[in-house]
Design a protein around this motif. Sequence first.
Motif, PDB file in Angstrom:
ATOM      1  N   PRO A 125       0.853  -1.196   0.000  1.00 33.25           N
ATOM      2  CA  PRO A 125       0.000   0.000   0.000  1.00 33.25           C
ATOM      3  C   PRO A 125       0.892   1.252   0.000  1.00 33.25           C
ATOM      4  O   PRO A 125       2.078   1.154   0.329  1.00 33.25           O
ATOM      5  CB  PRO A 125      -0.767  -0.105   1.317  1.00 33.25           C
ATOM      6  N   ILE A 126       0.316   2.391  -0.386  1.00 32.78           N
ATOM      7  CA  ILE A 126       1.099   3.629  -0.422  1.00 32.78           C
ATOM      8  C   ILE A 126       1.212   4.171   1.000  1.00 32.78           C
ATOM      9  O   ILE A 126       0.345   4.908   1.471  1.00 32.78           O
ATOM     10  CB  ILE A 126       0.455   4.673  -1.350  1.00 32.78           C
ATOM     11  N   GLY A 139      -5.233   5.675  -3.650  1.00 31.84           N
ATOM     12  CA  GLY A 139      -3.911   5.343  -3.115  1.00 31.84           C
ATOM     13  C   GLY A 139      -3.612   6.113  -1.844  1.00 31.84           C
ATOM     14  O   GLY A 139      -3.003   5.590  -0.906  1.00 31.84           O
ATOM     15  N   SER A 140      -4.083   7.348  -1.797  1.00 32.46           N
ATOM     16  CA  SER A 140      -3.823   8.208  -0.635  1.00 32.46           C
ATOM     17  C   SER A 140      -4.437   7.672   0.650  1.00 32.46           C
ATOM     18  O   SER A 140      -4.003   8.025   1.740  1.00 32.46           O
ATOM     19  CB  SER A 140      -4.386   9.610  -0.881  1.00 32.46           C
ATOM     20  N   SER A 180      -4.134   4.965   1.947  1.00 33.50           N
ATOM     21  CA  SER A 180      -3.218   4.101   2.694  1.00 33.50           C
ATOM     22  C   SER A 180      -2.231   4.899   3.528  1.00 33.50           C
ATOM     23  O   SER A 180      -1.549   4.345   4.378  1.00 33.50           O
ATOM     24  CB  SER A 180      -2.423   3.212   1.717  1.00 33.50           C
ATOM     25  N   GLU A 181      -2.124   6.181   3.238  1.00 32.99           N
ATOM     26  CA  GLU A 181      -1.165   7.006   3.965  1.00 32.99           C
ATOM     27  C   GLU A 181      -1.686   7.337   5.358  1.00 32.99           C
ATOM     28  O   GLU A 181      -2.888   7.536   5.552  1.00 32.99           O
ATOM     29  CB  GLU A 181      -0.926   8.338   3.223  1.00 32.99           C
ATOM     30  N   GLN A 205      -4.702  -2.101  -2.160  1.00 31.80           N
ATOM     31  CA  GLN A 205      -4.494  -0.916  -1.329  1.00 31.80           C
ATOM     32  C   GLN A 205      -5.120  -1.110   0.049  1.00 31.80           C
ATOM     33  O   GLN A 205      -4.616  -0.632   1.051  1.00 31.80           O
ATOM     34  CB  GLN A 205      -5.125   0.290  -2.032  1.00 31.80           C
TER      35      GLN A 205
END
Lengths: 326, 363
Positions: A57-58, B165-166, B168-169, B204
Amino acid sequence: MTKINMVQSLNRTLHQIMESDEKVLIMGEDVGLNGGVFRVTEGLFEKYGRKRVIDSPIAESSILGVAIGMAISGLKPVVEMQFSGFSYLMMHQLEGNASRMRTRSRGQFTVPLVVRMPYGGGIRALEHHSESKEVYFAHTAGVKVVIPSSPSNAGLLLKAAINDPDPVIFMEPKRSYRSFKENVSDDNEKITLGSAQILKRGDDITIISWGAMMRDTLKAVQDLEEETGFNPEVIDLLTISPMDTRTIVESVKKTGRCVIIQEAQKSFGPASEIIALINDQALMYLEATVKRVTMYDVPFPLFGRELLYMPSIEKIKRAVLETLNE
Amino acid sequence: MPLNIIEKFSISYMQILDEKGNVDPELEPDLSRDDLLKLYHYMTLSRMVDSRMLNLQRQGRLGTLPACTGQEASFCASVLAIKNTDWFAGSYRELGGRLMRGDSLLNLLYLYNGFEEGSYNYENNRTLPISIILASQLPHAVGLAYGSRLQGEKDTVALVLFGDGSTSEGDFHEALNFAGVLNAPVVFLCQNNQYAISTPRKLQTKSATIAQKAIAYGIPGIQVDGNDVLAVYKSVKDAVTRARNNEGPSLIEAFTYRMLMHTTADDPTRYRDDQEVERWKEKDPLKRFKIFLTNKKLWDDKKQLDLENELKQTIDETVKQFESKNDFKPDAPFDYVFEHPGSTLEEQRMDFLENLKKETEND
């Protein structure tokens, strides 16, 4: 012997190490099916599968955090930060944990991991994709910082980094990824972390650089050799931290003159550290002030102007001539 | 003792305008004729600009670019649901939304040609610049919303856009939690376009939806058809209304698709098949919106042709203007480092200019 570029050399080394050492594992954003955005991990996913080649994951902080756990458990993670500009999110895991686990556990736990990251400018990239921030990592005790400059030393250094028992930040100068090819031998050559390499022996001046700047430095040196017949000593730092102080000091004691070429911004960089080192150990041998050719202390310019701001062959030549004539 | 269920949760999905152009009249938001036409104008402009910039990039006249085609409903309809006095923060895949906030094509061309001059020129200065570092803009939105409220603006909210994607931050989770705790008037809109470069949504997160992540932070979450302008508009408008009424933050997952590459440096054929892309073409946001407008007697083929010609002309003129500019000041990167640069930077600027002079002399 085959002529390959830096990406191919790194990729080849990863294939070799994955094959010979089952404890090595790859993790990062788009490193699997896509083979990494620069294709450094190409083919590993197909060969070793998703258990050993993990599309994460990012989450840069957790990429390093999880790798720390994996390393303590006995694996040797080689993780990728997609660009060094995204790596700052992992800083607390680096400063607070990776760098200190050996100290904190009094040697019980070690963190033998490698963080690979492309860095540096000159490739017409978007914002955050061009900086040289090696000093952020070098300023962390307990972490080694390594920067290759060519296809032939990239693979050897990566191998040494993976086999090193401590955390290594492995910064890949992306401008040099595909810009030239070299013969890379298949034998068991070795480079030891912490050793600089003298690329050229000479008596007139010591010229020090690393990463993508090495190429421009060598071109500038070649030009000046033809134009002036001078005899320089050229050092490729290879390991930023811990720095090979002996090689630098011995060279400067011999030549009495030194120019450092640093892609990073001027203030508080490795060049400053080298000058301080010379001041500590070779000041009385100097015949000229030590010069540095660097970027300026501005946020890295967008690509329309980047080449104006980065060290160039011309700027390097001017600095070397000024130092020789001082 | 038996286990007692102490909390129960569910997540809803909203679609108002389907792929065929059918509309659910019960949910249809009250949008004026002008707003509907404005929305269609900007969505069309966004699509045309995206395609033109990609062409310019392929010809080497621009640098690396993100592609926005296919997500116009998500970023345009959400921006339509806020006022000029509200804050807007986003990442880098909301082209039409940014144009609606007053950025211009000319500036975007400068920016993607690598010149700082194009990085910020919004008519609406309640818009943050493009944020490439994923999810970093989410905490900013919380601070903007809370800060404006604390300084006496009773009505101001913040809208923040980001991708799947964000989520996961850490910044995503921290911002949602923070916003919940502060009861900050923020609307978090995730453009779930199914891919983070090559990484599909299912790698993700193990969650079935992104919307359900709201539950953990105690705020409302909903998934909407991100290619349906009406559903995006209504969900954002509802969330904005709650935020204005001191009912706190919301998370909206706009379920959409990145029709083209992540950026021009990316090759999507390495990780997804053409059939998948073809299936999503059927769900195109512009196509169904056009049917909707036509059914409302607001649109016809003549109007379509006129709009396309008008926009093409504007784009052509702007590209010409862009290509004629060659007077960029070399030392501009020194201009906005500090308000008070100090001696180090002033000396460096002089050194830079001197160096430049020497180089020009040598030429």
